[in-house]
Design an enzyme around this catalytic site. Structure first.
Site, PDB file in Angstrom:
ATOM      1  N   ASN A   9      78.996  36.411  65.032  1.00 20.64           N
ATOM      2  CA  ASN A   9      78.348  37.511  65.759  1.00 20.64           C
ATOM      3  C   ASN A   9      79.479  38.339  66.365  1.00 20.64           C
ATOM      4  O   ASN A   9      80.086  37.932  67.346  1.00 20.64           O
ATOM      5  CB  ASN A   9      77.429  36.938  66.844  1.00 20.64           C
ATOM      6  CG  ASN A   9      76.907  38.010  67.783  1.00 20.64           C
ATOM      7  OD1 ASN A   9      76.988  39.198  67.486  1.00 20.64           O
ATOM      8  ND2 ASN A   9      76.361  37.580  68.921  1.00 20.64           N
ATOM      9  N   LYS A  11      79.327  41.080  67.907  1.00 23.93           N
ATOM     10  CA  LYS A  11      78.971  41.854  69.117  1.00 23.93           C
ATOM     11  C   LYS A  11      79.521  43.281  68.967  1.00 23.93           C
ATOM     12  O   LYS A  11      79.541  43.806  67.864  1.00 23.93           O
ATOM     13  CB  LYS A  11      79.469  41.138  70.376  1.00 23.93           C
ATOM     14  CG  LYS A  11      79.055  39.661  70.376  1.00 23.93           C
ATOM     15  CD  LYS A  11      79.237  38.969  71.679  1.00 23.93           C
ATOM     16  CE  LYS A  11      78.779  37.515  71.533  1.00 23.93           C
ATOM     17  NZ  LYS A  11      78.792  36.781  72.783  1.00 23.93           N
ATOM     18  N   HIS A  94      69.178  37.766  71.050  1.00 26.49           N
ATOM     19  CA  HIS A  94      70.397  37.203  71.646  1.00 26.49           C
ATOM     20  C   HIS A  94      70.305  37.334  73.161  1.00 26.49           C
ATOM     21  O   HIS A  94      69.761  38.319  73.670  1.00 26.49           O
ATOM     22  CB  HIS A  94      71.624  37.955  71.108  1.00 26.49           C
ATOM     23  CG  HIS A  94      72.907  37.305  71.511  1.00 26.49           C
ATOM     24  ND1 HIS A  94      73.473  37.492  72.755  1.00 26.49           N
ATOM     25  CD2 HIS A  94      73.719  36.440  70.855  1.00 26.49           C
ATOM     26  CE1 HIS A  94      74.583  36.773  72.835  1.00 26.49           C
ATOM     27  NE2 HIS A  94      74.751  36.130  71.703  1.00 26.49           N
ATOM     28  N   GLU A  96      72.316  38.268  75.324  1.00 23.04           N
ATOM     29  CA  GLU A  96      72.851  39.535  75.865  1.00 23.04           C
ATOM     30  C   GLU A  96      71.837  40.664  75.714  1.00 23.04           C
ATOM     31  O   GLU A  96      71.746  41.540  76.563  1.00 23.04           O
ATOM     32  CB  GLU A  96      74.181  39.883  75.169  1.00 23.04           C
ATOM     33  CG  GLU A  96      75.296  38.970  75.667  1.00 23.04           C
ATOM     34  CD  GLU A  96      76.405  38.715  74.654  1.00 23.04           C
ATOM     35  OE1 GLU A  96      76.526  39.475  73.670  1.00 23.04           O
ATOM     36  OE2 GLU A  96      77.142  37.728  74.849  1.00 23.04           O
ATOM     37  N   GLU A 166      71.449  28.724  71.929  1.00 21.89           N
ATOM     38  CA  GLU A 166      72.663  29.165  72.618  1.00 21.89           C
ATOM     39  C   GLU A 166      72.474  29.082  74.129  1.00 21.89           C
ATOM     40  O   GLU A 166      71.905  29.993  74.739  1.00 21.89           O
ATOM     41  CB  GLU A 166      72.974  30.624  72.247  1.00 21.89           C
ATOM     42  CG  GLU A 166      73.261  30.833  70.788  1.00 21.89           C
ATOM     43  CD  GLU A 166      74.141  32.056  70.569  1.00 21.89           C
ATOM     44  OE1 GLU A 166      75.211  31.893  69.984  1.00 21.89           O
ATOM     45  OE2 GLU A 166      73.765  33.158  71.016  1.00 21.89           O
ATOM     46  N   GLY A 172      80.733  32.626  75.508  1.00 18.81           N
ATOM     47  CA  GLY A 172      81.902  33.392  75.908  1.00 18.81           C
ATOM     48  C   GLY A 172      82.613  32.837  77.129  1.00 18.81           C
ATOM     49  O   GLY A 172      83.475  33.493  77.705  1.00 18.81           O
ATOM     50  N   SER A 212      80.774  29.179  72.511  1.00 13.79           N
ATOM     51  CA  SER A 212      82.159  28.715  72.496  1.00 13.79           C
ATOM     52  C   SER A 212      82.483  27.745  71.360  1.00 13.79           C
ATOM     53  O   SER A 212      83.261  26.806  71.528  1.00 13.79           O
ATOM     54  CB  SER A 212      82.534  28.110  73.860  1.00 13.79           C
ATOM     55  OG  SER A 212      82.375  29.092  74.885  1.00 13.79           O
TER      56      SER A 212
HETATM   57  P1  PGA Z   1      80.877  32.773  71.805  1.00 17.58           P
HETATM   58  O1  PGA Z   1      79.531  33.622  71.584  1.00 17.58           O
HETATM   59  O2  PGA Z   1      81.113  32.008  70.543  1.00 17.58           O
HETATM   60  O3  PGA Z   1      81.940  33.793  72.062  1.00 17.58           O
HETATM   61  O4  PGA Z   1      80.621  31.876  72.979  1.00 17.58           O
HETATM   62  C1  PGA Z   1      78.440  33.097  70.918  1.00 17.58           C
HETATM   63  C2  PGA Z   1      77.314  34.090  70.836  1.00 17.58           C
HETATM   64  O5  PGA Z   1      77.123  34.846  71.783  1.00 17.58           O
HETATM   65  O6  PGA Z   1      76.599  34.155  69.820  1.00 17.58           O
END
Ligand code: PGA
Length: 248
Positions: A9, A11, A94, A96, A166, A172, A212
């Site tokens: 992803n 982003k 997601h 976010e 998630e 992140g 992560s």
């Molecule tokens: P990350 O993000 O691997 O940077 O923790 C995962 C995601 O938001 O899908």
């Protein structure tokens, strides 16, 4: 057997030129054919990635879309627009998007249904916040998210859905859920799917873990009984790392 699915992803990262450079690095690598690999890029880079990676096993996805076919929805993109440029997957709900852009369980459901109707593979995200985990609400929160996201989805479509678990506190942050913690929730998601769609279907649905994930921890995560893939942010931005993640 469920085919593992490793998805990046991106982003809001990478211009078309940067995506092109990434794809060029990737196209010279040997990738495990047993793994379904996906890059979910910004809209602007999708076409470039589709063209550059069309002779590899990597499929391209978007990170969002609108559930209506067309209309006065300024700034939105429809499923047919995505399909027209070769998009195969779409991330839906997601955290976010739920947190910053008003995505709700209801819009997640509408988008999941539209994706399935049009032939996009939906990667439906669910996950609890740190506060919910600390209050011991993880399972109840996840159950509601899964039930609402998949409401009224016909049984013959459901096995095409990919669920991404998630935990928000692991995204992140560098804080990964332990493989056991991740598997416990993924197993619970499968139990919930069994309640709704029956065992035969639920055994076929792929559940990813995200938060992560990186080359150093993917093996342990993928070794878990109910984890069939990973949705990866940060580590999927570096071509060498993404290759390692696919070839875990
Ligand atoms: P990350 O993000 O691997 O940077 O923790 C995962 C995601 O938001 O899908």
């Amino acid at each position: 057997m469920r085919k593992p699915i490793i998805a990046g992803n991106w982003k809001m990262h990478k211009t078309i030129q940067e995506a092109k450079d990434f794809a060029e690095k990737l196209s010279t690598e040997k990738l495990n054919p047993e793994v379904e690999a996906v890059i979910c890029s910004p809209y602007t880079a999708i076409k470039e990635l589709v063209n550059k990676l069309n002779n590899t096993s990597i499929g391209i996805g978007a990170q969002n879309f609108h559930y209506e076919d067309k209309g006065a929805f300024t700034g939105e993109i429809s499923a047919s627009m995505l399909l027209e440029i070769g998009t195969k997957y779409v991330i839906i709900g997601h955290s976010e998007r739920r947190q910053y852009f008003g995505e709700t369980d209801e819009t997640v459901n509408l988008k999941t249904k539209k994706a399935l109707d049009t032939g996009l593979v939906p990667i439906v995200c669910v996950g609890e916040s740190l506060e919910q985990r600390e209050n011991d609400e993880t399972k109840s929160v996840i159950k509601v998210q899964v039930e609402k996201a998949l409401k009224e989805i016909p049984k013959d479509h459901i096995t095409k859905v990919v669920i991404a678990y998630e935990p928000i506190w692991a995204i992140g942050t560098g804080k990964t859920a332990t493989a056991e913690q991740a598997n416990e929730v993924c197993r619970f998601i499968r139990e919930t799917l069994t309640e709704i769609f029956g065992k035969e279907s639920s055994e076929k649905i792929r559940i990813q873990y995200g938060g992560s994930v990186k080359p150093s921890n993917i093996k342990e995560i993928m070794a878990q009984s109910d984890i069939d893939g990973a949705l990866i942010g940060g580590a999927a931005l570096v071509a060498e790392d993404f290759v390692q993640l696919i070839n875990y």
